[in-house]
Design an enzyme around this catalytic site. Structure first.
Site, PDB file in Angstrom:
ATOM      1  CG  HIS A  16      -2.020  -0.932   1.281  1.00 28.43           C
ATOM      2  ND1 HIS A  16      -2.272  -1.743   2.359  1.00 28.43           N
ATOM      3  CD2 HIS A  16      -2.990  -1.218   0.376  1.00 28.43           C
ATOM      4  CE1 HIS A  16      -3.351  -2.495   2.119  1.00 28.43           C
ATOM      5  NE2 HIS A  16      -3.801  -2.191   0.916  1.00 28.43           N
ATOM      6  CE  LYS A  40     -10.470  -7.459   2.404  1.00 22.81           C
ATOM      7  NZ  LYS A  40      -9.386  -6.580   1.922  1.00 22.81           N
ATOM      8  NE  ARG A  91      -2.429  -7.968  -4.209  1.00 23.30           N
ATOM      9  CZ  ARG A  91      -3.107  -8.540  -3.234  1.00 23.30           C
ATOM     10  NH1 ARG A  91      -2.459  -8.997  -2.185  1.00 23.30           N
ATOM     11  NH2 ARG A  91      -4.408  -8.645  -3.290  1.00 23.30           N
ATOM     12  CB  SER A 129      -4.158  -6.559   5.115  1.00 27.06           C
ATOM     13  OG  SER A 129      -3.889  -5.429   4.324  1.00 27.06           O
TER      14      SER A 129
HETATM   15  N1  COA Z   1       0.672  -4.639  -2.234  1.00 30.51           N
HETATM   16  C1  COA Z   1       0.344  -5.519  -1.278  1.00 30.51           C
HETATM   17  N2  COA Z   1      -0.915  -5.833  -0.937  1.00 30.51           N
HETATM   18  C2  COA Z   1      -1.874  -5.235  -1.580  1.00 30.51           C
HETATM   19  C3  COA Z   1      -1.615  -4.318  -2.575  1.00 30.51           C
HETATM   20  C4  COA Z   1      -0.289  -4.000  -2.903  1.00 30.51           C
HETATM   21  N3  COA Z   1       0.049  -3.125  -3.854  1.00 30.51           N
HETATM   22  N4  COA Z   1      -2.757  -3.890  -3.040  1.00 30.51           N
HETATM   23  C5  COA Z   1      -3.697  -4.540  -2.356  1.00 30.51           C
HETATM   24  N5  COA Z   1      -3.164  -5.361  -1.485  1.00 30.51           N
HETATM   25  C6  COA Z   1      -3.849  -6.306  -0.617  1.00 30.51           C
HETATM   26  C7  COA Z   1      -4.257  -5.735   0.695  1.00 30.51           C
HETATM   27  O1  COA Z   1      -3.279  -5.984   1.667  1.00 30.51           O
HETATM   28  C8  COA Z   1      -5.558  -6.444   0.978  1.00 30.51           C
HETATM   29  O2  COA Z   1      -5.322  -7.718   1.532  1.00 30.51           O
HETATM   30  P1  COA Z   1      -6.476  -8.534   2.331  1.00 30.51           P
HETATM   31  O3  COA Z   1      -7.536  -8.891   1.329  1.00 30.51           O
HETATM   32  O4  COA Z   1      -5.762  -9.695   2.851  1.00 30.51           O
HETATM   33  O5  COA Z   1      -7.028  -7.630   3.402  1.00 30.51           O
HETATM   34  C9  COA Z   1      -6.152  -6.607  -0.420  1.00 30.51           C
HETATM   35  O6  COA Z   1      -5.045  -6.649  -1.283  1.00 30.51           O
HETATM   36  C10 COA Z   1      -7.015  -5.442  -0.831  1.00 30.51           C
HETATM   37  O7  COA Z   1      -7.438  -4.739   0.297  1.00 30.51           O
HETATM   38  P2  COA Z   1      -7.410  -3.183   0.436  1.00 30.51           P
HETATM   39  O8  COA Z   1      -6.449  -2.571  -0.538  1.00 30.51           O
HETATM   40  O9  COA Z   1      -7.165  -2.864   1.871  1.00 30.51           O
HETATM   41  O10 COA Z   1      -8.833  -2.799   0.019  1.00 30.51           O
HETATM   42  P3  COA Z   1     -10.158  -3.607  -0.249  1.00 30.51           P
HETATM   43  O11 COA Z   1     -10.085  -4.393  -1.500  1.00 30.51           O
HETATM   44  O12 COA Z   1     -10.603  -4.297   0.982  1.00 30.51           O
HETATM   45  O13 COA Z   1     -11.050  -2.319  -0.495  1.00 30.51           O
HETATM   46  C11 COA Z   1     -12.976  -1.029  -0.966  1.00 30.51           C
HETATM   47  C12 COA Z   1     -12.268  -2.374  -1.130  1.00 30.51           C
HETATM   48  C13 COA Z   1     -12.963  -0.579   0.473  1.00 30.51           C
HETATM   49  C14 COA Z   1     -12.298   0.006  -1.850  1.00 30.51           C
HETATM   50  C15 COA Z   1     -14.419  -1.285  -1.449  1.00 30.51           C
HETATM   51  O14 COA Z   1     -14.974  -2.329  -0.657  1.00 30.51           O
HETATM   52  C16 COA Z   1     -15.259  -0.027  -1.300  1.00 30.51           C
HETATM   53  O15 COA Z   1     -15.197   0.842  -2.144  1.00 30.51           O
HETATM   54  N6  COA Z   1     -16.058   0.055  -0.201  1.00 30.51           N
HETATM   55  C17 COA Z   1     -16.925   1.188   0.046  1.00 30.51           C
HETATM   56  C18 COA Z   1     -18.376   0.818  -0.249  1.00 30.51           C
HETATM   57  C19 COA Z   1     -18.604   0.829  -1.721  1.00 30.51           C
HETATM   58  O16 COA Z   1     -18.526   1.846  -2.393  1.00 30.51           O
HETATM   59  N7  COA Z   1     -18.948  -0.362  -2.248  1.00 30.51           N
HETATM   60  C20 COA Z   1     -19.260  -0.534  -3.644  1.00 30.51           C
HETATM   61  C21 COA Z   1     -18.030  -0.488  -4.477  1.00 30.51           C
HETATM   62  S1  COA Z   1     -18.520  -0.452  -6.165  1.00 30.51           S
END
Ligand code: COA
Length: 166
Positions: A16, A40, A91, A129
């Site tokens: 991140h 989550k 990724r 994460s």
């Molecule tokens: N390097 C390492 N890890 C990475 C990474 C990178 N460059 N990019 C992503 N990751 C990992 C994260 O560690 C995380 O791991 P986990 O699944 O084990 O927790 C995963 O990839 C992605 O998680 P994160 O980047 O924290 O975000 P997310 O995918 O959980 O986020 C939201 C999603 C919050 C953006 C989405 O649910 C959202 O927009 N929510 C708001 C409500 C909404 O609008 N919903 C409708 C959307 S259309």
């Protein structure tokens, strides 16, 4: 352009941080937003995640990043701050399959809101994460996955959870 880097950030990883650093170079102003992913069950409260992100960003020394949290739709947050672009990282192909419907939905909910995908640095392909939390829960070292401050906060949180269970 005003850009958003949204995520659950539970906790923020070195992956991140890499995306944040690169996105801040592309954006005039970058909002790093802690949002709710209903799939989550986070370990840290949103306020704790905001604190971690602020600490990490202080170490990056970049002045155009604002950390925030929001409990509604990403598209509504984008409208609120007049953002033109959402930045997410990829990724793998699996990440793309996950991200594509979100990007399309966000464009429908906030017409014109673009999603820009940055390729994750191969150094961080294996990091997530969940993996960092899993390793920490078994007493392993997570310094190669999350910023040092976050690593110690995870240990503190796990110790307090163990203490509360006794
Ligand atoms: N390097 C390492 N890890 C990475 C990474 C990178 N460059 N990019 C992503 N990751 C990992 C994260 O560690 C995380 O791991 P986990 O699944 O084990 O927790 C995963 O990839 C992605 O998680 P994160 O980047 O924290 O975000 P997310 O995918 O959980 O986020 C939201 C999603 C919050 C953006 C989405 O649910 C959202 O927009 N929510 C708001 C409500 C909404 O609008 N919903 C409708 C959307 S259309």
């Amino acid at each position: 352009m005003i850009c958003l880097f949204p995520g659950t950030f539970d906790p923020p990883t070195l992956g991140h941080m890499d995306i944040m650093r690169r996105a801040a170079k592309l954006a005039d102003k970058l909002y790093v937003v802690v949002l709710v992913n209903s799939a989550k069950k986070p370990m840290f409260a949103p306020e704790e995640r905001v604190l971690f992100l602020n600490e990490c960003i202080r170490n990056l020394g970049l002045g155009n990043i604002v950390v925030d949290s929001f409990s509604g739709l990403l598209a509504d947050y984008a409208k609120k701050v007049n953002a033109g672009c959402v930045i997410r990282s990829l990724r793998s192909g699996a990440d793309f399959e996950y991200e594509r419907p979100l990007a399309l939905a966000n464009d429908i909910l906030c017409p014109g809101l673009e999603t820009l995908f940055l390729a994750a640095d191969p150094k961080y392909f294996h990091i997530s994460s969940s993996l960092a939390k899993e390793i920490a829960s078994h007493g392993g070292c997570t310094d190669a996955m999350v910023p040092a401050d976050v690593s110690s906060r995870m240990q503190e949180k796990l110790a307090s959870q163990r203490h509360n269970r006794v």
